[in-house]
Scaffold this motif. Structure first.
Motif, PDB file in Angstrom:
ATOM      1  N   ALA A  22       8.491  -7.831  -0.765  1.00 31.46           N
ATOM      2  CA  ALA A  22       9.266  -7.113   0.244  1.00 31.46           C
ATOM      3  C   ALA A  22       9.433  -7.980   1.484  1.00 31.46           C
ATOM      4  N   LEU A  23      10.289  -7.516   2.404  1.00 37.43           N
ATOM      5  CA  LEU A  23      10.515  -8.190   3.673  1.00 37.43           C
ATOM      6  C   LEU A  23       9.985  -7.340   4.819  1.00 37.43           C
ATOM      7  N   PRO A  24       9.431  -7.939   5.869  1.00 32.25           N
ATOM      8  CA  PRO A  24       9.088  -7.156   7.054  1.00 32.25           C
ATOM      9  C   PRO A  24      10.327  -6.417   7.568  1.00 32.25           C
ATOM     10  N   GLY A  25      10.175  -5.139   7.857  1.00 31.80           N
ATOM     11  CA  GLY A  25      11.305  -4.344   8.300  1.00 31.80           C
ATOM     12  C   GLY A  25      12.226  -3.901   7.193  1.00 31.80           C
ATOM     13  N   GLY A  26      11.915  -4.308   5.956  1.00 33.14           N
ATOM     14  CA  GLY A  26      12.750  -3.961   4.813  1.00 33.14           C
ATOM     15  C   GLY A  26      12.204  -2.771   4.046  1.00 33.14           C
ATOM     16  N   ALA A  27      12.801  -2.514   2.899  1.00 32.01           N
ATOM     17  CA  ALA A  27      12.442  -1.350   2.094  1.00 32.01           C
ATOM     18  C   ALA A  27      11.404  -1.715   1.042  1.00 32.01           C
ATOM     19  N   HIS A  35       0.600  17.302  -1.402  1.00 34.48           N
ATOM     20  CA  HIS A  35       1.390  16.167  -0.951  1.00 34.48           C
ATOM     21  C   HIS A  35       0.942  14.888  -1.645  1.00 34.48           C
ATOM     22  N   ILE A  36       1.854  13.924  -1.669  1.00 36.43           N
ATOM     23  CA  ILE A  36       1.583  12.567  -2.147  1.00 36.43           C
ATOM     24  C   ILE A  36       1.861  11.646  -0.963  1.00 36.43           C
ATOM     25  N   THR A  37       0.847  10.929  -0.535  1.00 36.04           N
ATOM     26  CA  THR A  37       0.969  10.076   0.647  1.00 36.04           C
ATOM     27  C   THR A  37       0.631   8.643   0.283  1.00 36.04           C
ATOM     28  N   LEU A  38       1.448   7.718   0.760  1.00 34.19           N
ATOM     29  CA  LEU A  38       1.188   6.291   0.587  1.00 34.19           C
ATOM     30  C   LEU A  38       0.689   5.718   1.904  1.00 34.19           C
ATOM     31  N   GLU A  39      -0.407   4.972   1.843  1.00 39.53           N
ATOM     32  CA  GLU A  39      -0.958   4.287   3.012  1.00 39.53           C
ATOM     33  C   GLU A  39      -0.781   2.785   2.854  1.00 39.53           C
ATOM     34  N   LEU A  40      -0.336   2.134   3.905  1.00 39.18           N
ATOM     35  CA  LEU A  40      -0.312   0.676   3.941  1.00 39.18           C
ATOM     36  C   LEU A  40      -1.622   0.203   4.550  1.00 39.18           C
ATOM     37  N   VAL A  41      -2.341  -0.637   3.810  1.00 37.81           N
ATOM     38  CA  VAL A  41      -3.690  -1.048   4.192  1.00 37.81           C
ATOM     39  C   VAL A  41      -3.752  -2.568   4.281  1.00 37.81           C
ATOM     40  N   ALA A  42      -4.458  -3.078   5.281  1.00 29.31           N
ATOM     41  CA  ALA A  42      -4.633  -4.518   5.465  1.00 29.31           C
ATOM     42  C   ALA A  42      -6.102  -4.840   5.655  1.00 29.31           C
ATOM     43  N   ARG A  43      -6.508  -5.994   5.154  1.00 29.27           N
ATOM     44  CA  ARG A  43      -7.845  -6.503   5.459  1.00 29.27           C
ATOM     45  C   ARG A  43      -7.771  -7.263   6.778  1.00 29.27           C
ATOM     46  N   ARG A  65       1.511   5.302   7.287  1.00 28.75           N
ATOM     47  CA  ARG A  65       1.394   6.338   6.257  1.00 28.75           C
ATOM     48  C   ARG A  65       2.756   6.984   6.032  1.00 28.75           C
ATOM     49  N   PHE A  66       3.056   7.273   4.770  1.00 25.05           N
ATOM     50  CA  PHE A  66       4.309   7.913   4.408  1.00 25.05           C
ATOM     51  C   PHE A  66       4.026   9.019   3.399  1.00 25.05           C
ATOM     52  N   THR A  67       4.503  10.221   3.652  1.00 24.85           N
ATOM     53  CA  THR A  67       4.452  11.284   2.655  1.00 24.85           C
ATOM     54  C   THR A  67       5.720  11.196   1.824  1.00 24.85           C
ATOM     55  N   VAL A  68       5.571  11.000   0.522  1.00 20.85           N
ATOM     56  CA  VAL A  68       6.720  10.737  -0.350  1.00 20.85           C
ATOM     57  C   VAL A  68       6.991  11.875  -1.327  1.00 20.85           C
ATOM     58  N   GLY A  69       6.161  12.912  -1.320  1.00 19.76           N
ATOM     59  CA  GLY A  69       6.404  14.026  -2.231  1.00 19.76           C
ATOM     60  C   GLY A  69       5.350  15.094  -2.070  1.00 19.76           C
ATOM     61  N   SER A  88       7.419  11.807 -12.570  1.00 22.47           N
ATOM     62  CA  SER A  88       7.545  10.616 -11.728  1.00 22.47           C
ATOM     63  C   SER A  88       8.236  10.984 -10.427  1.00 22.47           C
ATOM     64  N   VAL A  89       7.680  10.493  -9.336  1.00 23.62           N
ATOM     65  CA  VAL A  89       8.230  10.740  -8.009  1.00 23.62           C
ATOM     66  C   VAL A  89       8.693   9.396  -7.432  1.00 23.62           C
ATOM     67  N   PRO A  90      10.004   9.162  -7.364  1.00 22.64           N
ATOM     68  CA  PRO A  90      10.481   7.896  -6.788  1.00 22.64           C
ATOM     69  C   PRO A  90      10.320   7.897  -5.274  1.00 22.64           C
ATOM     70  N   PHE A  91      10.153   6.723  -4.713  1.00 21.80           N
ATOM     71  CA  PHE A  91      10.058   6.608  -3.260  1.00 21.80           C
ATOM     72  C   PHE A  91      10.749   5.337  -2.785  1.00 21.80           C
ATOM     73  N   ARG A  92      11.175   5.392  -1.545  1.00 21.83           N
ATOM     74  CA  ARG A  92      11.747   4.232  -0.862  1.00 21.83           C
ATOM     75  C   ARG A  92      11.374   4.380   0.610  1.00 21.83           C
ATOM     76  N   ILE A  93      10.519   3.510   1.079  1.00 20.94           N
ATOM     77  CA  ILE A  93      10.007   3.598   2.443  1.00 20.94           C
ATOM     78  C   ILE A  93      10.327   2.312   3.194  1.00 20.94           C
ATOM     79  N   GLY A  94      10.327   2.386   4.512  1.00 19.98           N
ATOM     80  CA  GLY A  94      10.602   1.216   5.336  1.00 19.98           C
ATOM     81  C   GLY A  94       9.323   0.592   5.861  1.00 19.98           C
ATOM     82  N   LEU A  95       9.132  -0.686   5.609  1.00 21.74           N
ATOM     83  CA  LEU A  95       7.953  -1.384   6.117  1.00 21.74           C
ATOM     84  C   LEU A  95       8.099  -1.629   7.621  1.00 21.74           C
ATOM     85  N   PRO A  96       6.994  -1.591   8.360  1.00 20.32           N
ATOM     86  CA  PRO A  96       7.058  -1.978   9.779  1.00 20.32           C
ATOM     87  C   PRO A  96       7.575  -3.406   9.923  1.00 20.32           C
TER      88      PRO A  96
END
Length: 339
Positions: free
Chosen positions: A26-31, A49-57, A75-79, A91-99
């Protein structure tokens, strides 16, 4: 990655989930897109709910030295809000925007040692279950890539990359951490600096570049750090090598950091305009009761590249194999911690 840990409060036979990211970095600021695959358990369950978390070390410096841990930066709730039948597949499709300031994990397909992941949280009947991490690959924006390649053409070599907890004062930093890409000096600068650190802070309007030089001391002077900040637009058409070479020269000309004692990343004051201002500070590498600064992934593992150039070194495959192994270990360790 698939996780099939049962929701403890639901007993045996709870639903399972497998999040699959679409292929490619992916690209920063992209999908970021993909599918969350659910499989029903031994009874019907309501999916809250189904939530996606972006995690970094992320690494953190403190009075006792340095430590590292996982930081959730989005964090994004996608369903959710539906009933999953017994044994049902959905199956629950998702499309989220990265910071925009999502760290870069690779250059020309070669990993830099930065660990990012997508963790899925499934809430069922009031109980929450966090799954293991799916690795997230992020490639640089065109301007970021051009700057790194220009540094390589000037003779800088890739040393390591890490994420540091803290904030760079006077910038548009949005996340609770910033990425440092550490470079060995080009031969023509080797007598003037020990190391160059590059931080990118992207936004919709352009790119901020913070350069830090760990400068060599002379016979009668101590070594010190100097910082400068520059901005470019995302669509800038530049002679990048000439531009970046000018940045390096301007960075090395700044001597105002002598005697200043504000650590970078923890409130260093910015002085100057957007095209050549600088920060004045005492080195943050030795501000913590003499604890050595460990840069790079994990317990000091560095991604090595030759002095022939940054892009050549990384693309040429001179990447420590233990870095790739460590990424997997971090994901597994995070899952064990959740257990």
């Amino acid at each position: 990655m698939v996780f099939k840990r049962l929701l403890g409060s639901l007993g045996v036979g709870g639903p399972t989930v497998d999040t699959v990211l679409d292929p490619g970095a992916a690209l920063p600021g992209g999908a970021l897109s993909g599918q969350v695959h659910l499989r029903g358990g031994s009874a019907d369950f309501g999916i809250d709910h189904i939530t996606l978390e972006l995690v970094a070390r992320v690494e953190a410096e403190h009075e006792h030295g340095e430590s590292e841990g996982a930081v959730v930066f989005e964090r994004f709730t996608v369903g959710g809000g539906f009933r999953l039948g017994e044994g049902e597949h959905r199956s629950v499709p998702f499309r989220i925007g990265l910071p925009w300031q999502t760290p870069v994990t690779e250059l020309h397909g070669q990993p830099l040692g930065i660990v990012l992941g997508v963790r899925t949280e499934l809430a069922v009947a009031g109980a929450k279950d966090k799954g293991d991490l799916d690795p997230l690959a992020v490639r640089p924006l065109p301007a970021q890539e051009a700057i790194l390649e220009a540094l390589g053409q000037l003779g800088f070599g890739f040393k390591s990359a890490d994420l540091e907890l803290g904030h760079i004062s006077g910038t548009g930093q949005q996340l609770p951490f910033y990425q440092e890409i550490e470079l060995t000096p080009a031969p023509q600068y080797a007598h003037r600096l020990n190391e160059l650190e590059v931080t990118f802070l992207a936004g919709p309007g352009g790119l901020e570049i913070v350069l830090e030089a760990d400068k060599r001391g002379g016979l009668f002077t101590a070594g010190h750090d100097a910082l400068t900040r520059f901005t470019v637009s995302h669509d800038a058409a530049q002679d990048w090598s000439t531009l970046v070479e000018g940045w390096i020269e301007q960075l090395l000309e700044h001597r105002a950091s002598h005697g200043a004692h504000v650590p970078y990343g923890h409130g260093a004051p910015y002085v100057g305009d957007d095209h050549g201002g600088h920060y004045s500070h005492h080195s943050h590498h030795d501000d913590h009761h003499g604890a050595p600064h460990r840069s790079g992934p994990g317990m000091g593992t560095a991604i090595a590249a030759g002095a022939a150039g940054l892009a050549v070194g990384v693309v040429g495959g001179m990447v420590a194999a233990e870095v790739v192994d460590e990424i997997g270990d971090f994901f597994e360790g995070d899952e064990e911690d959740e257990d």
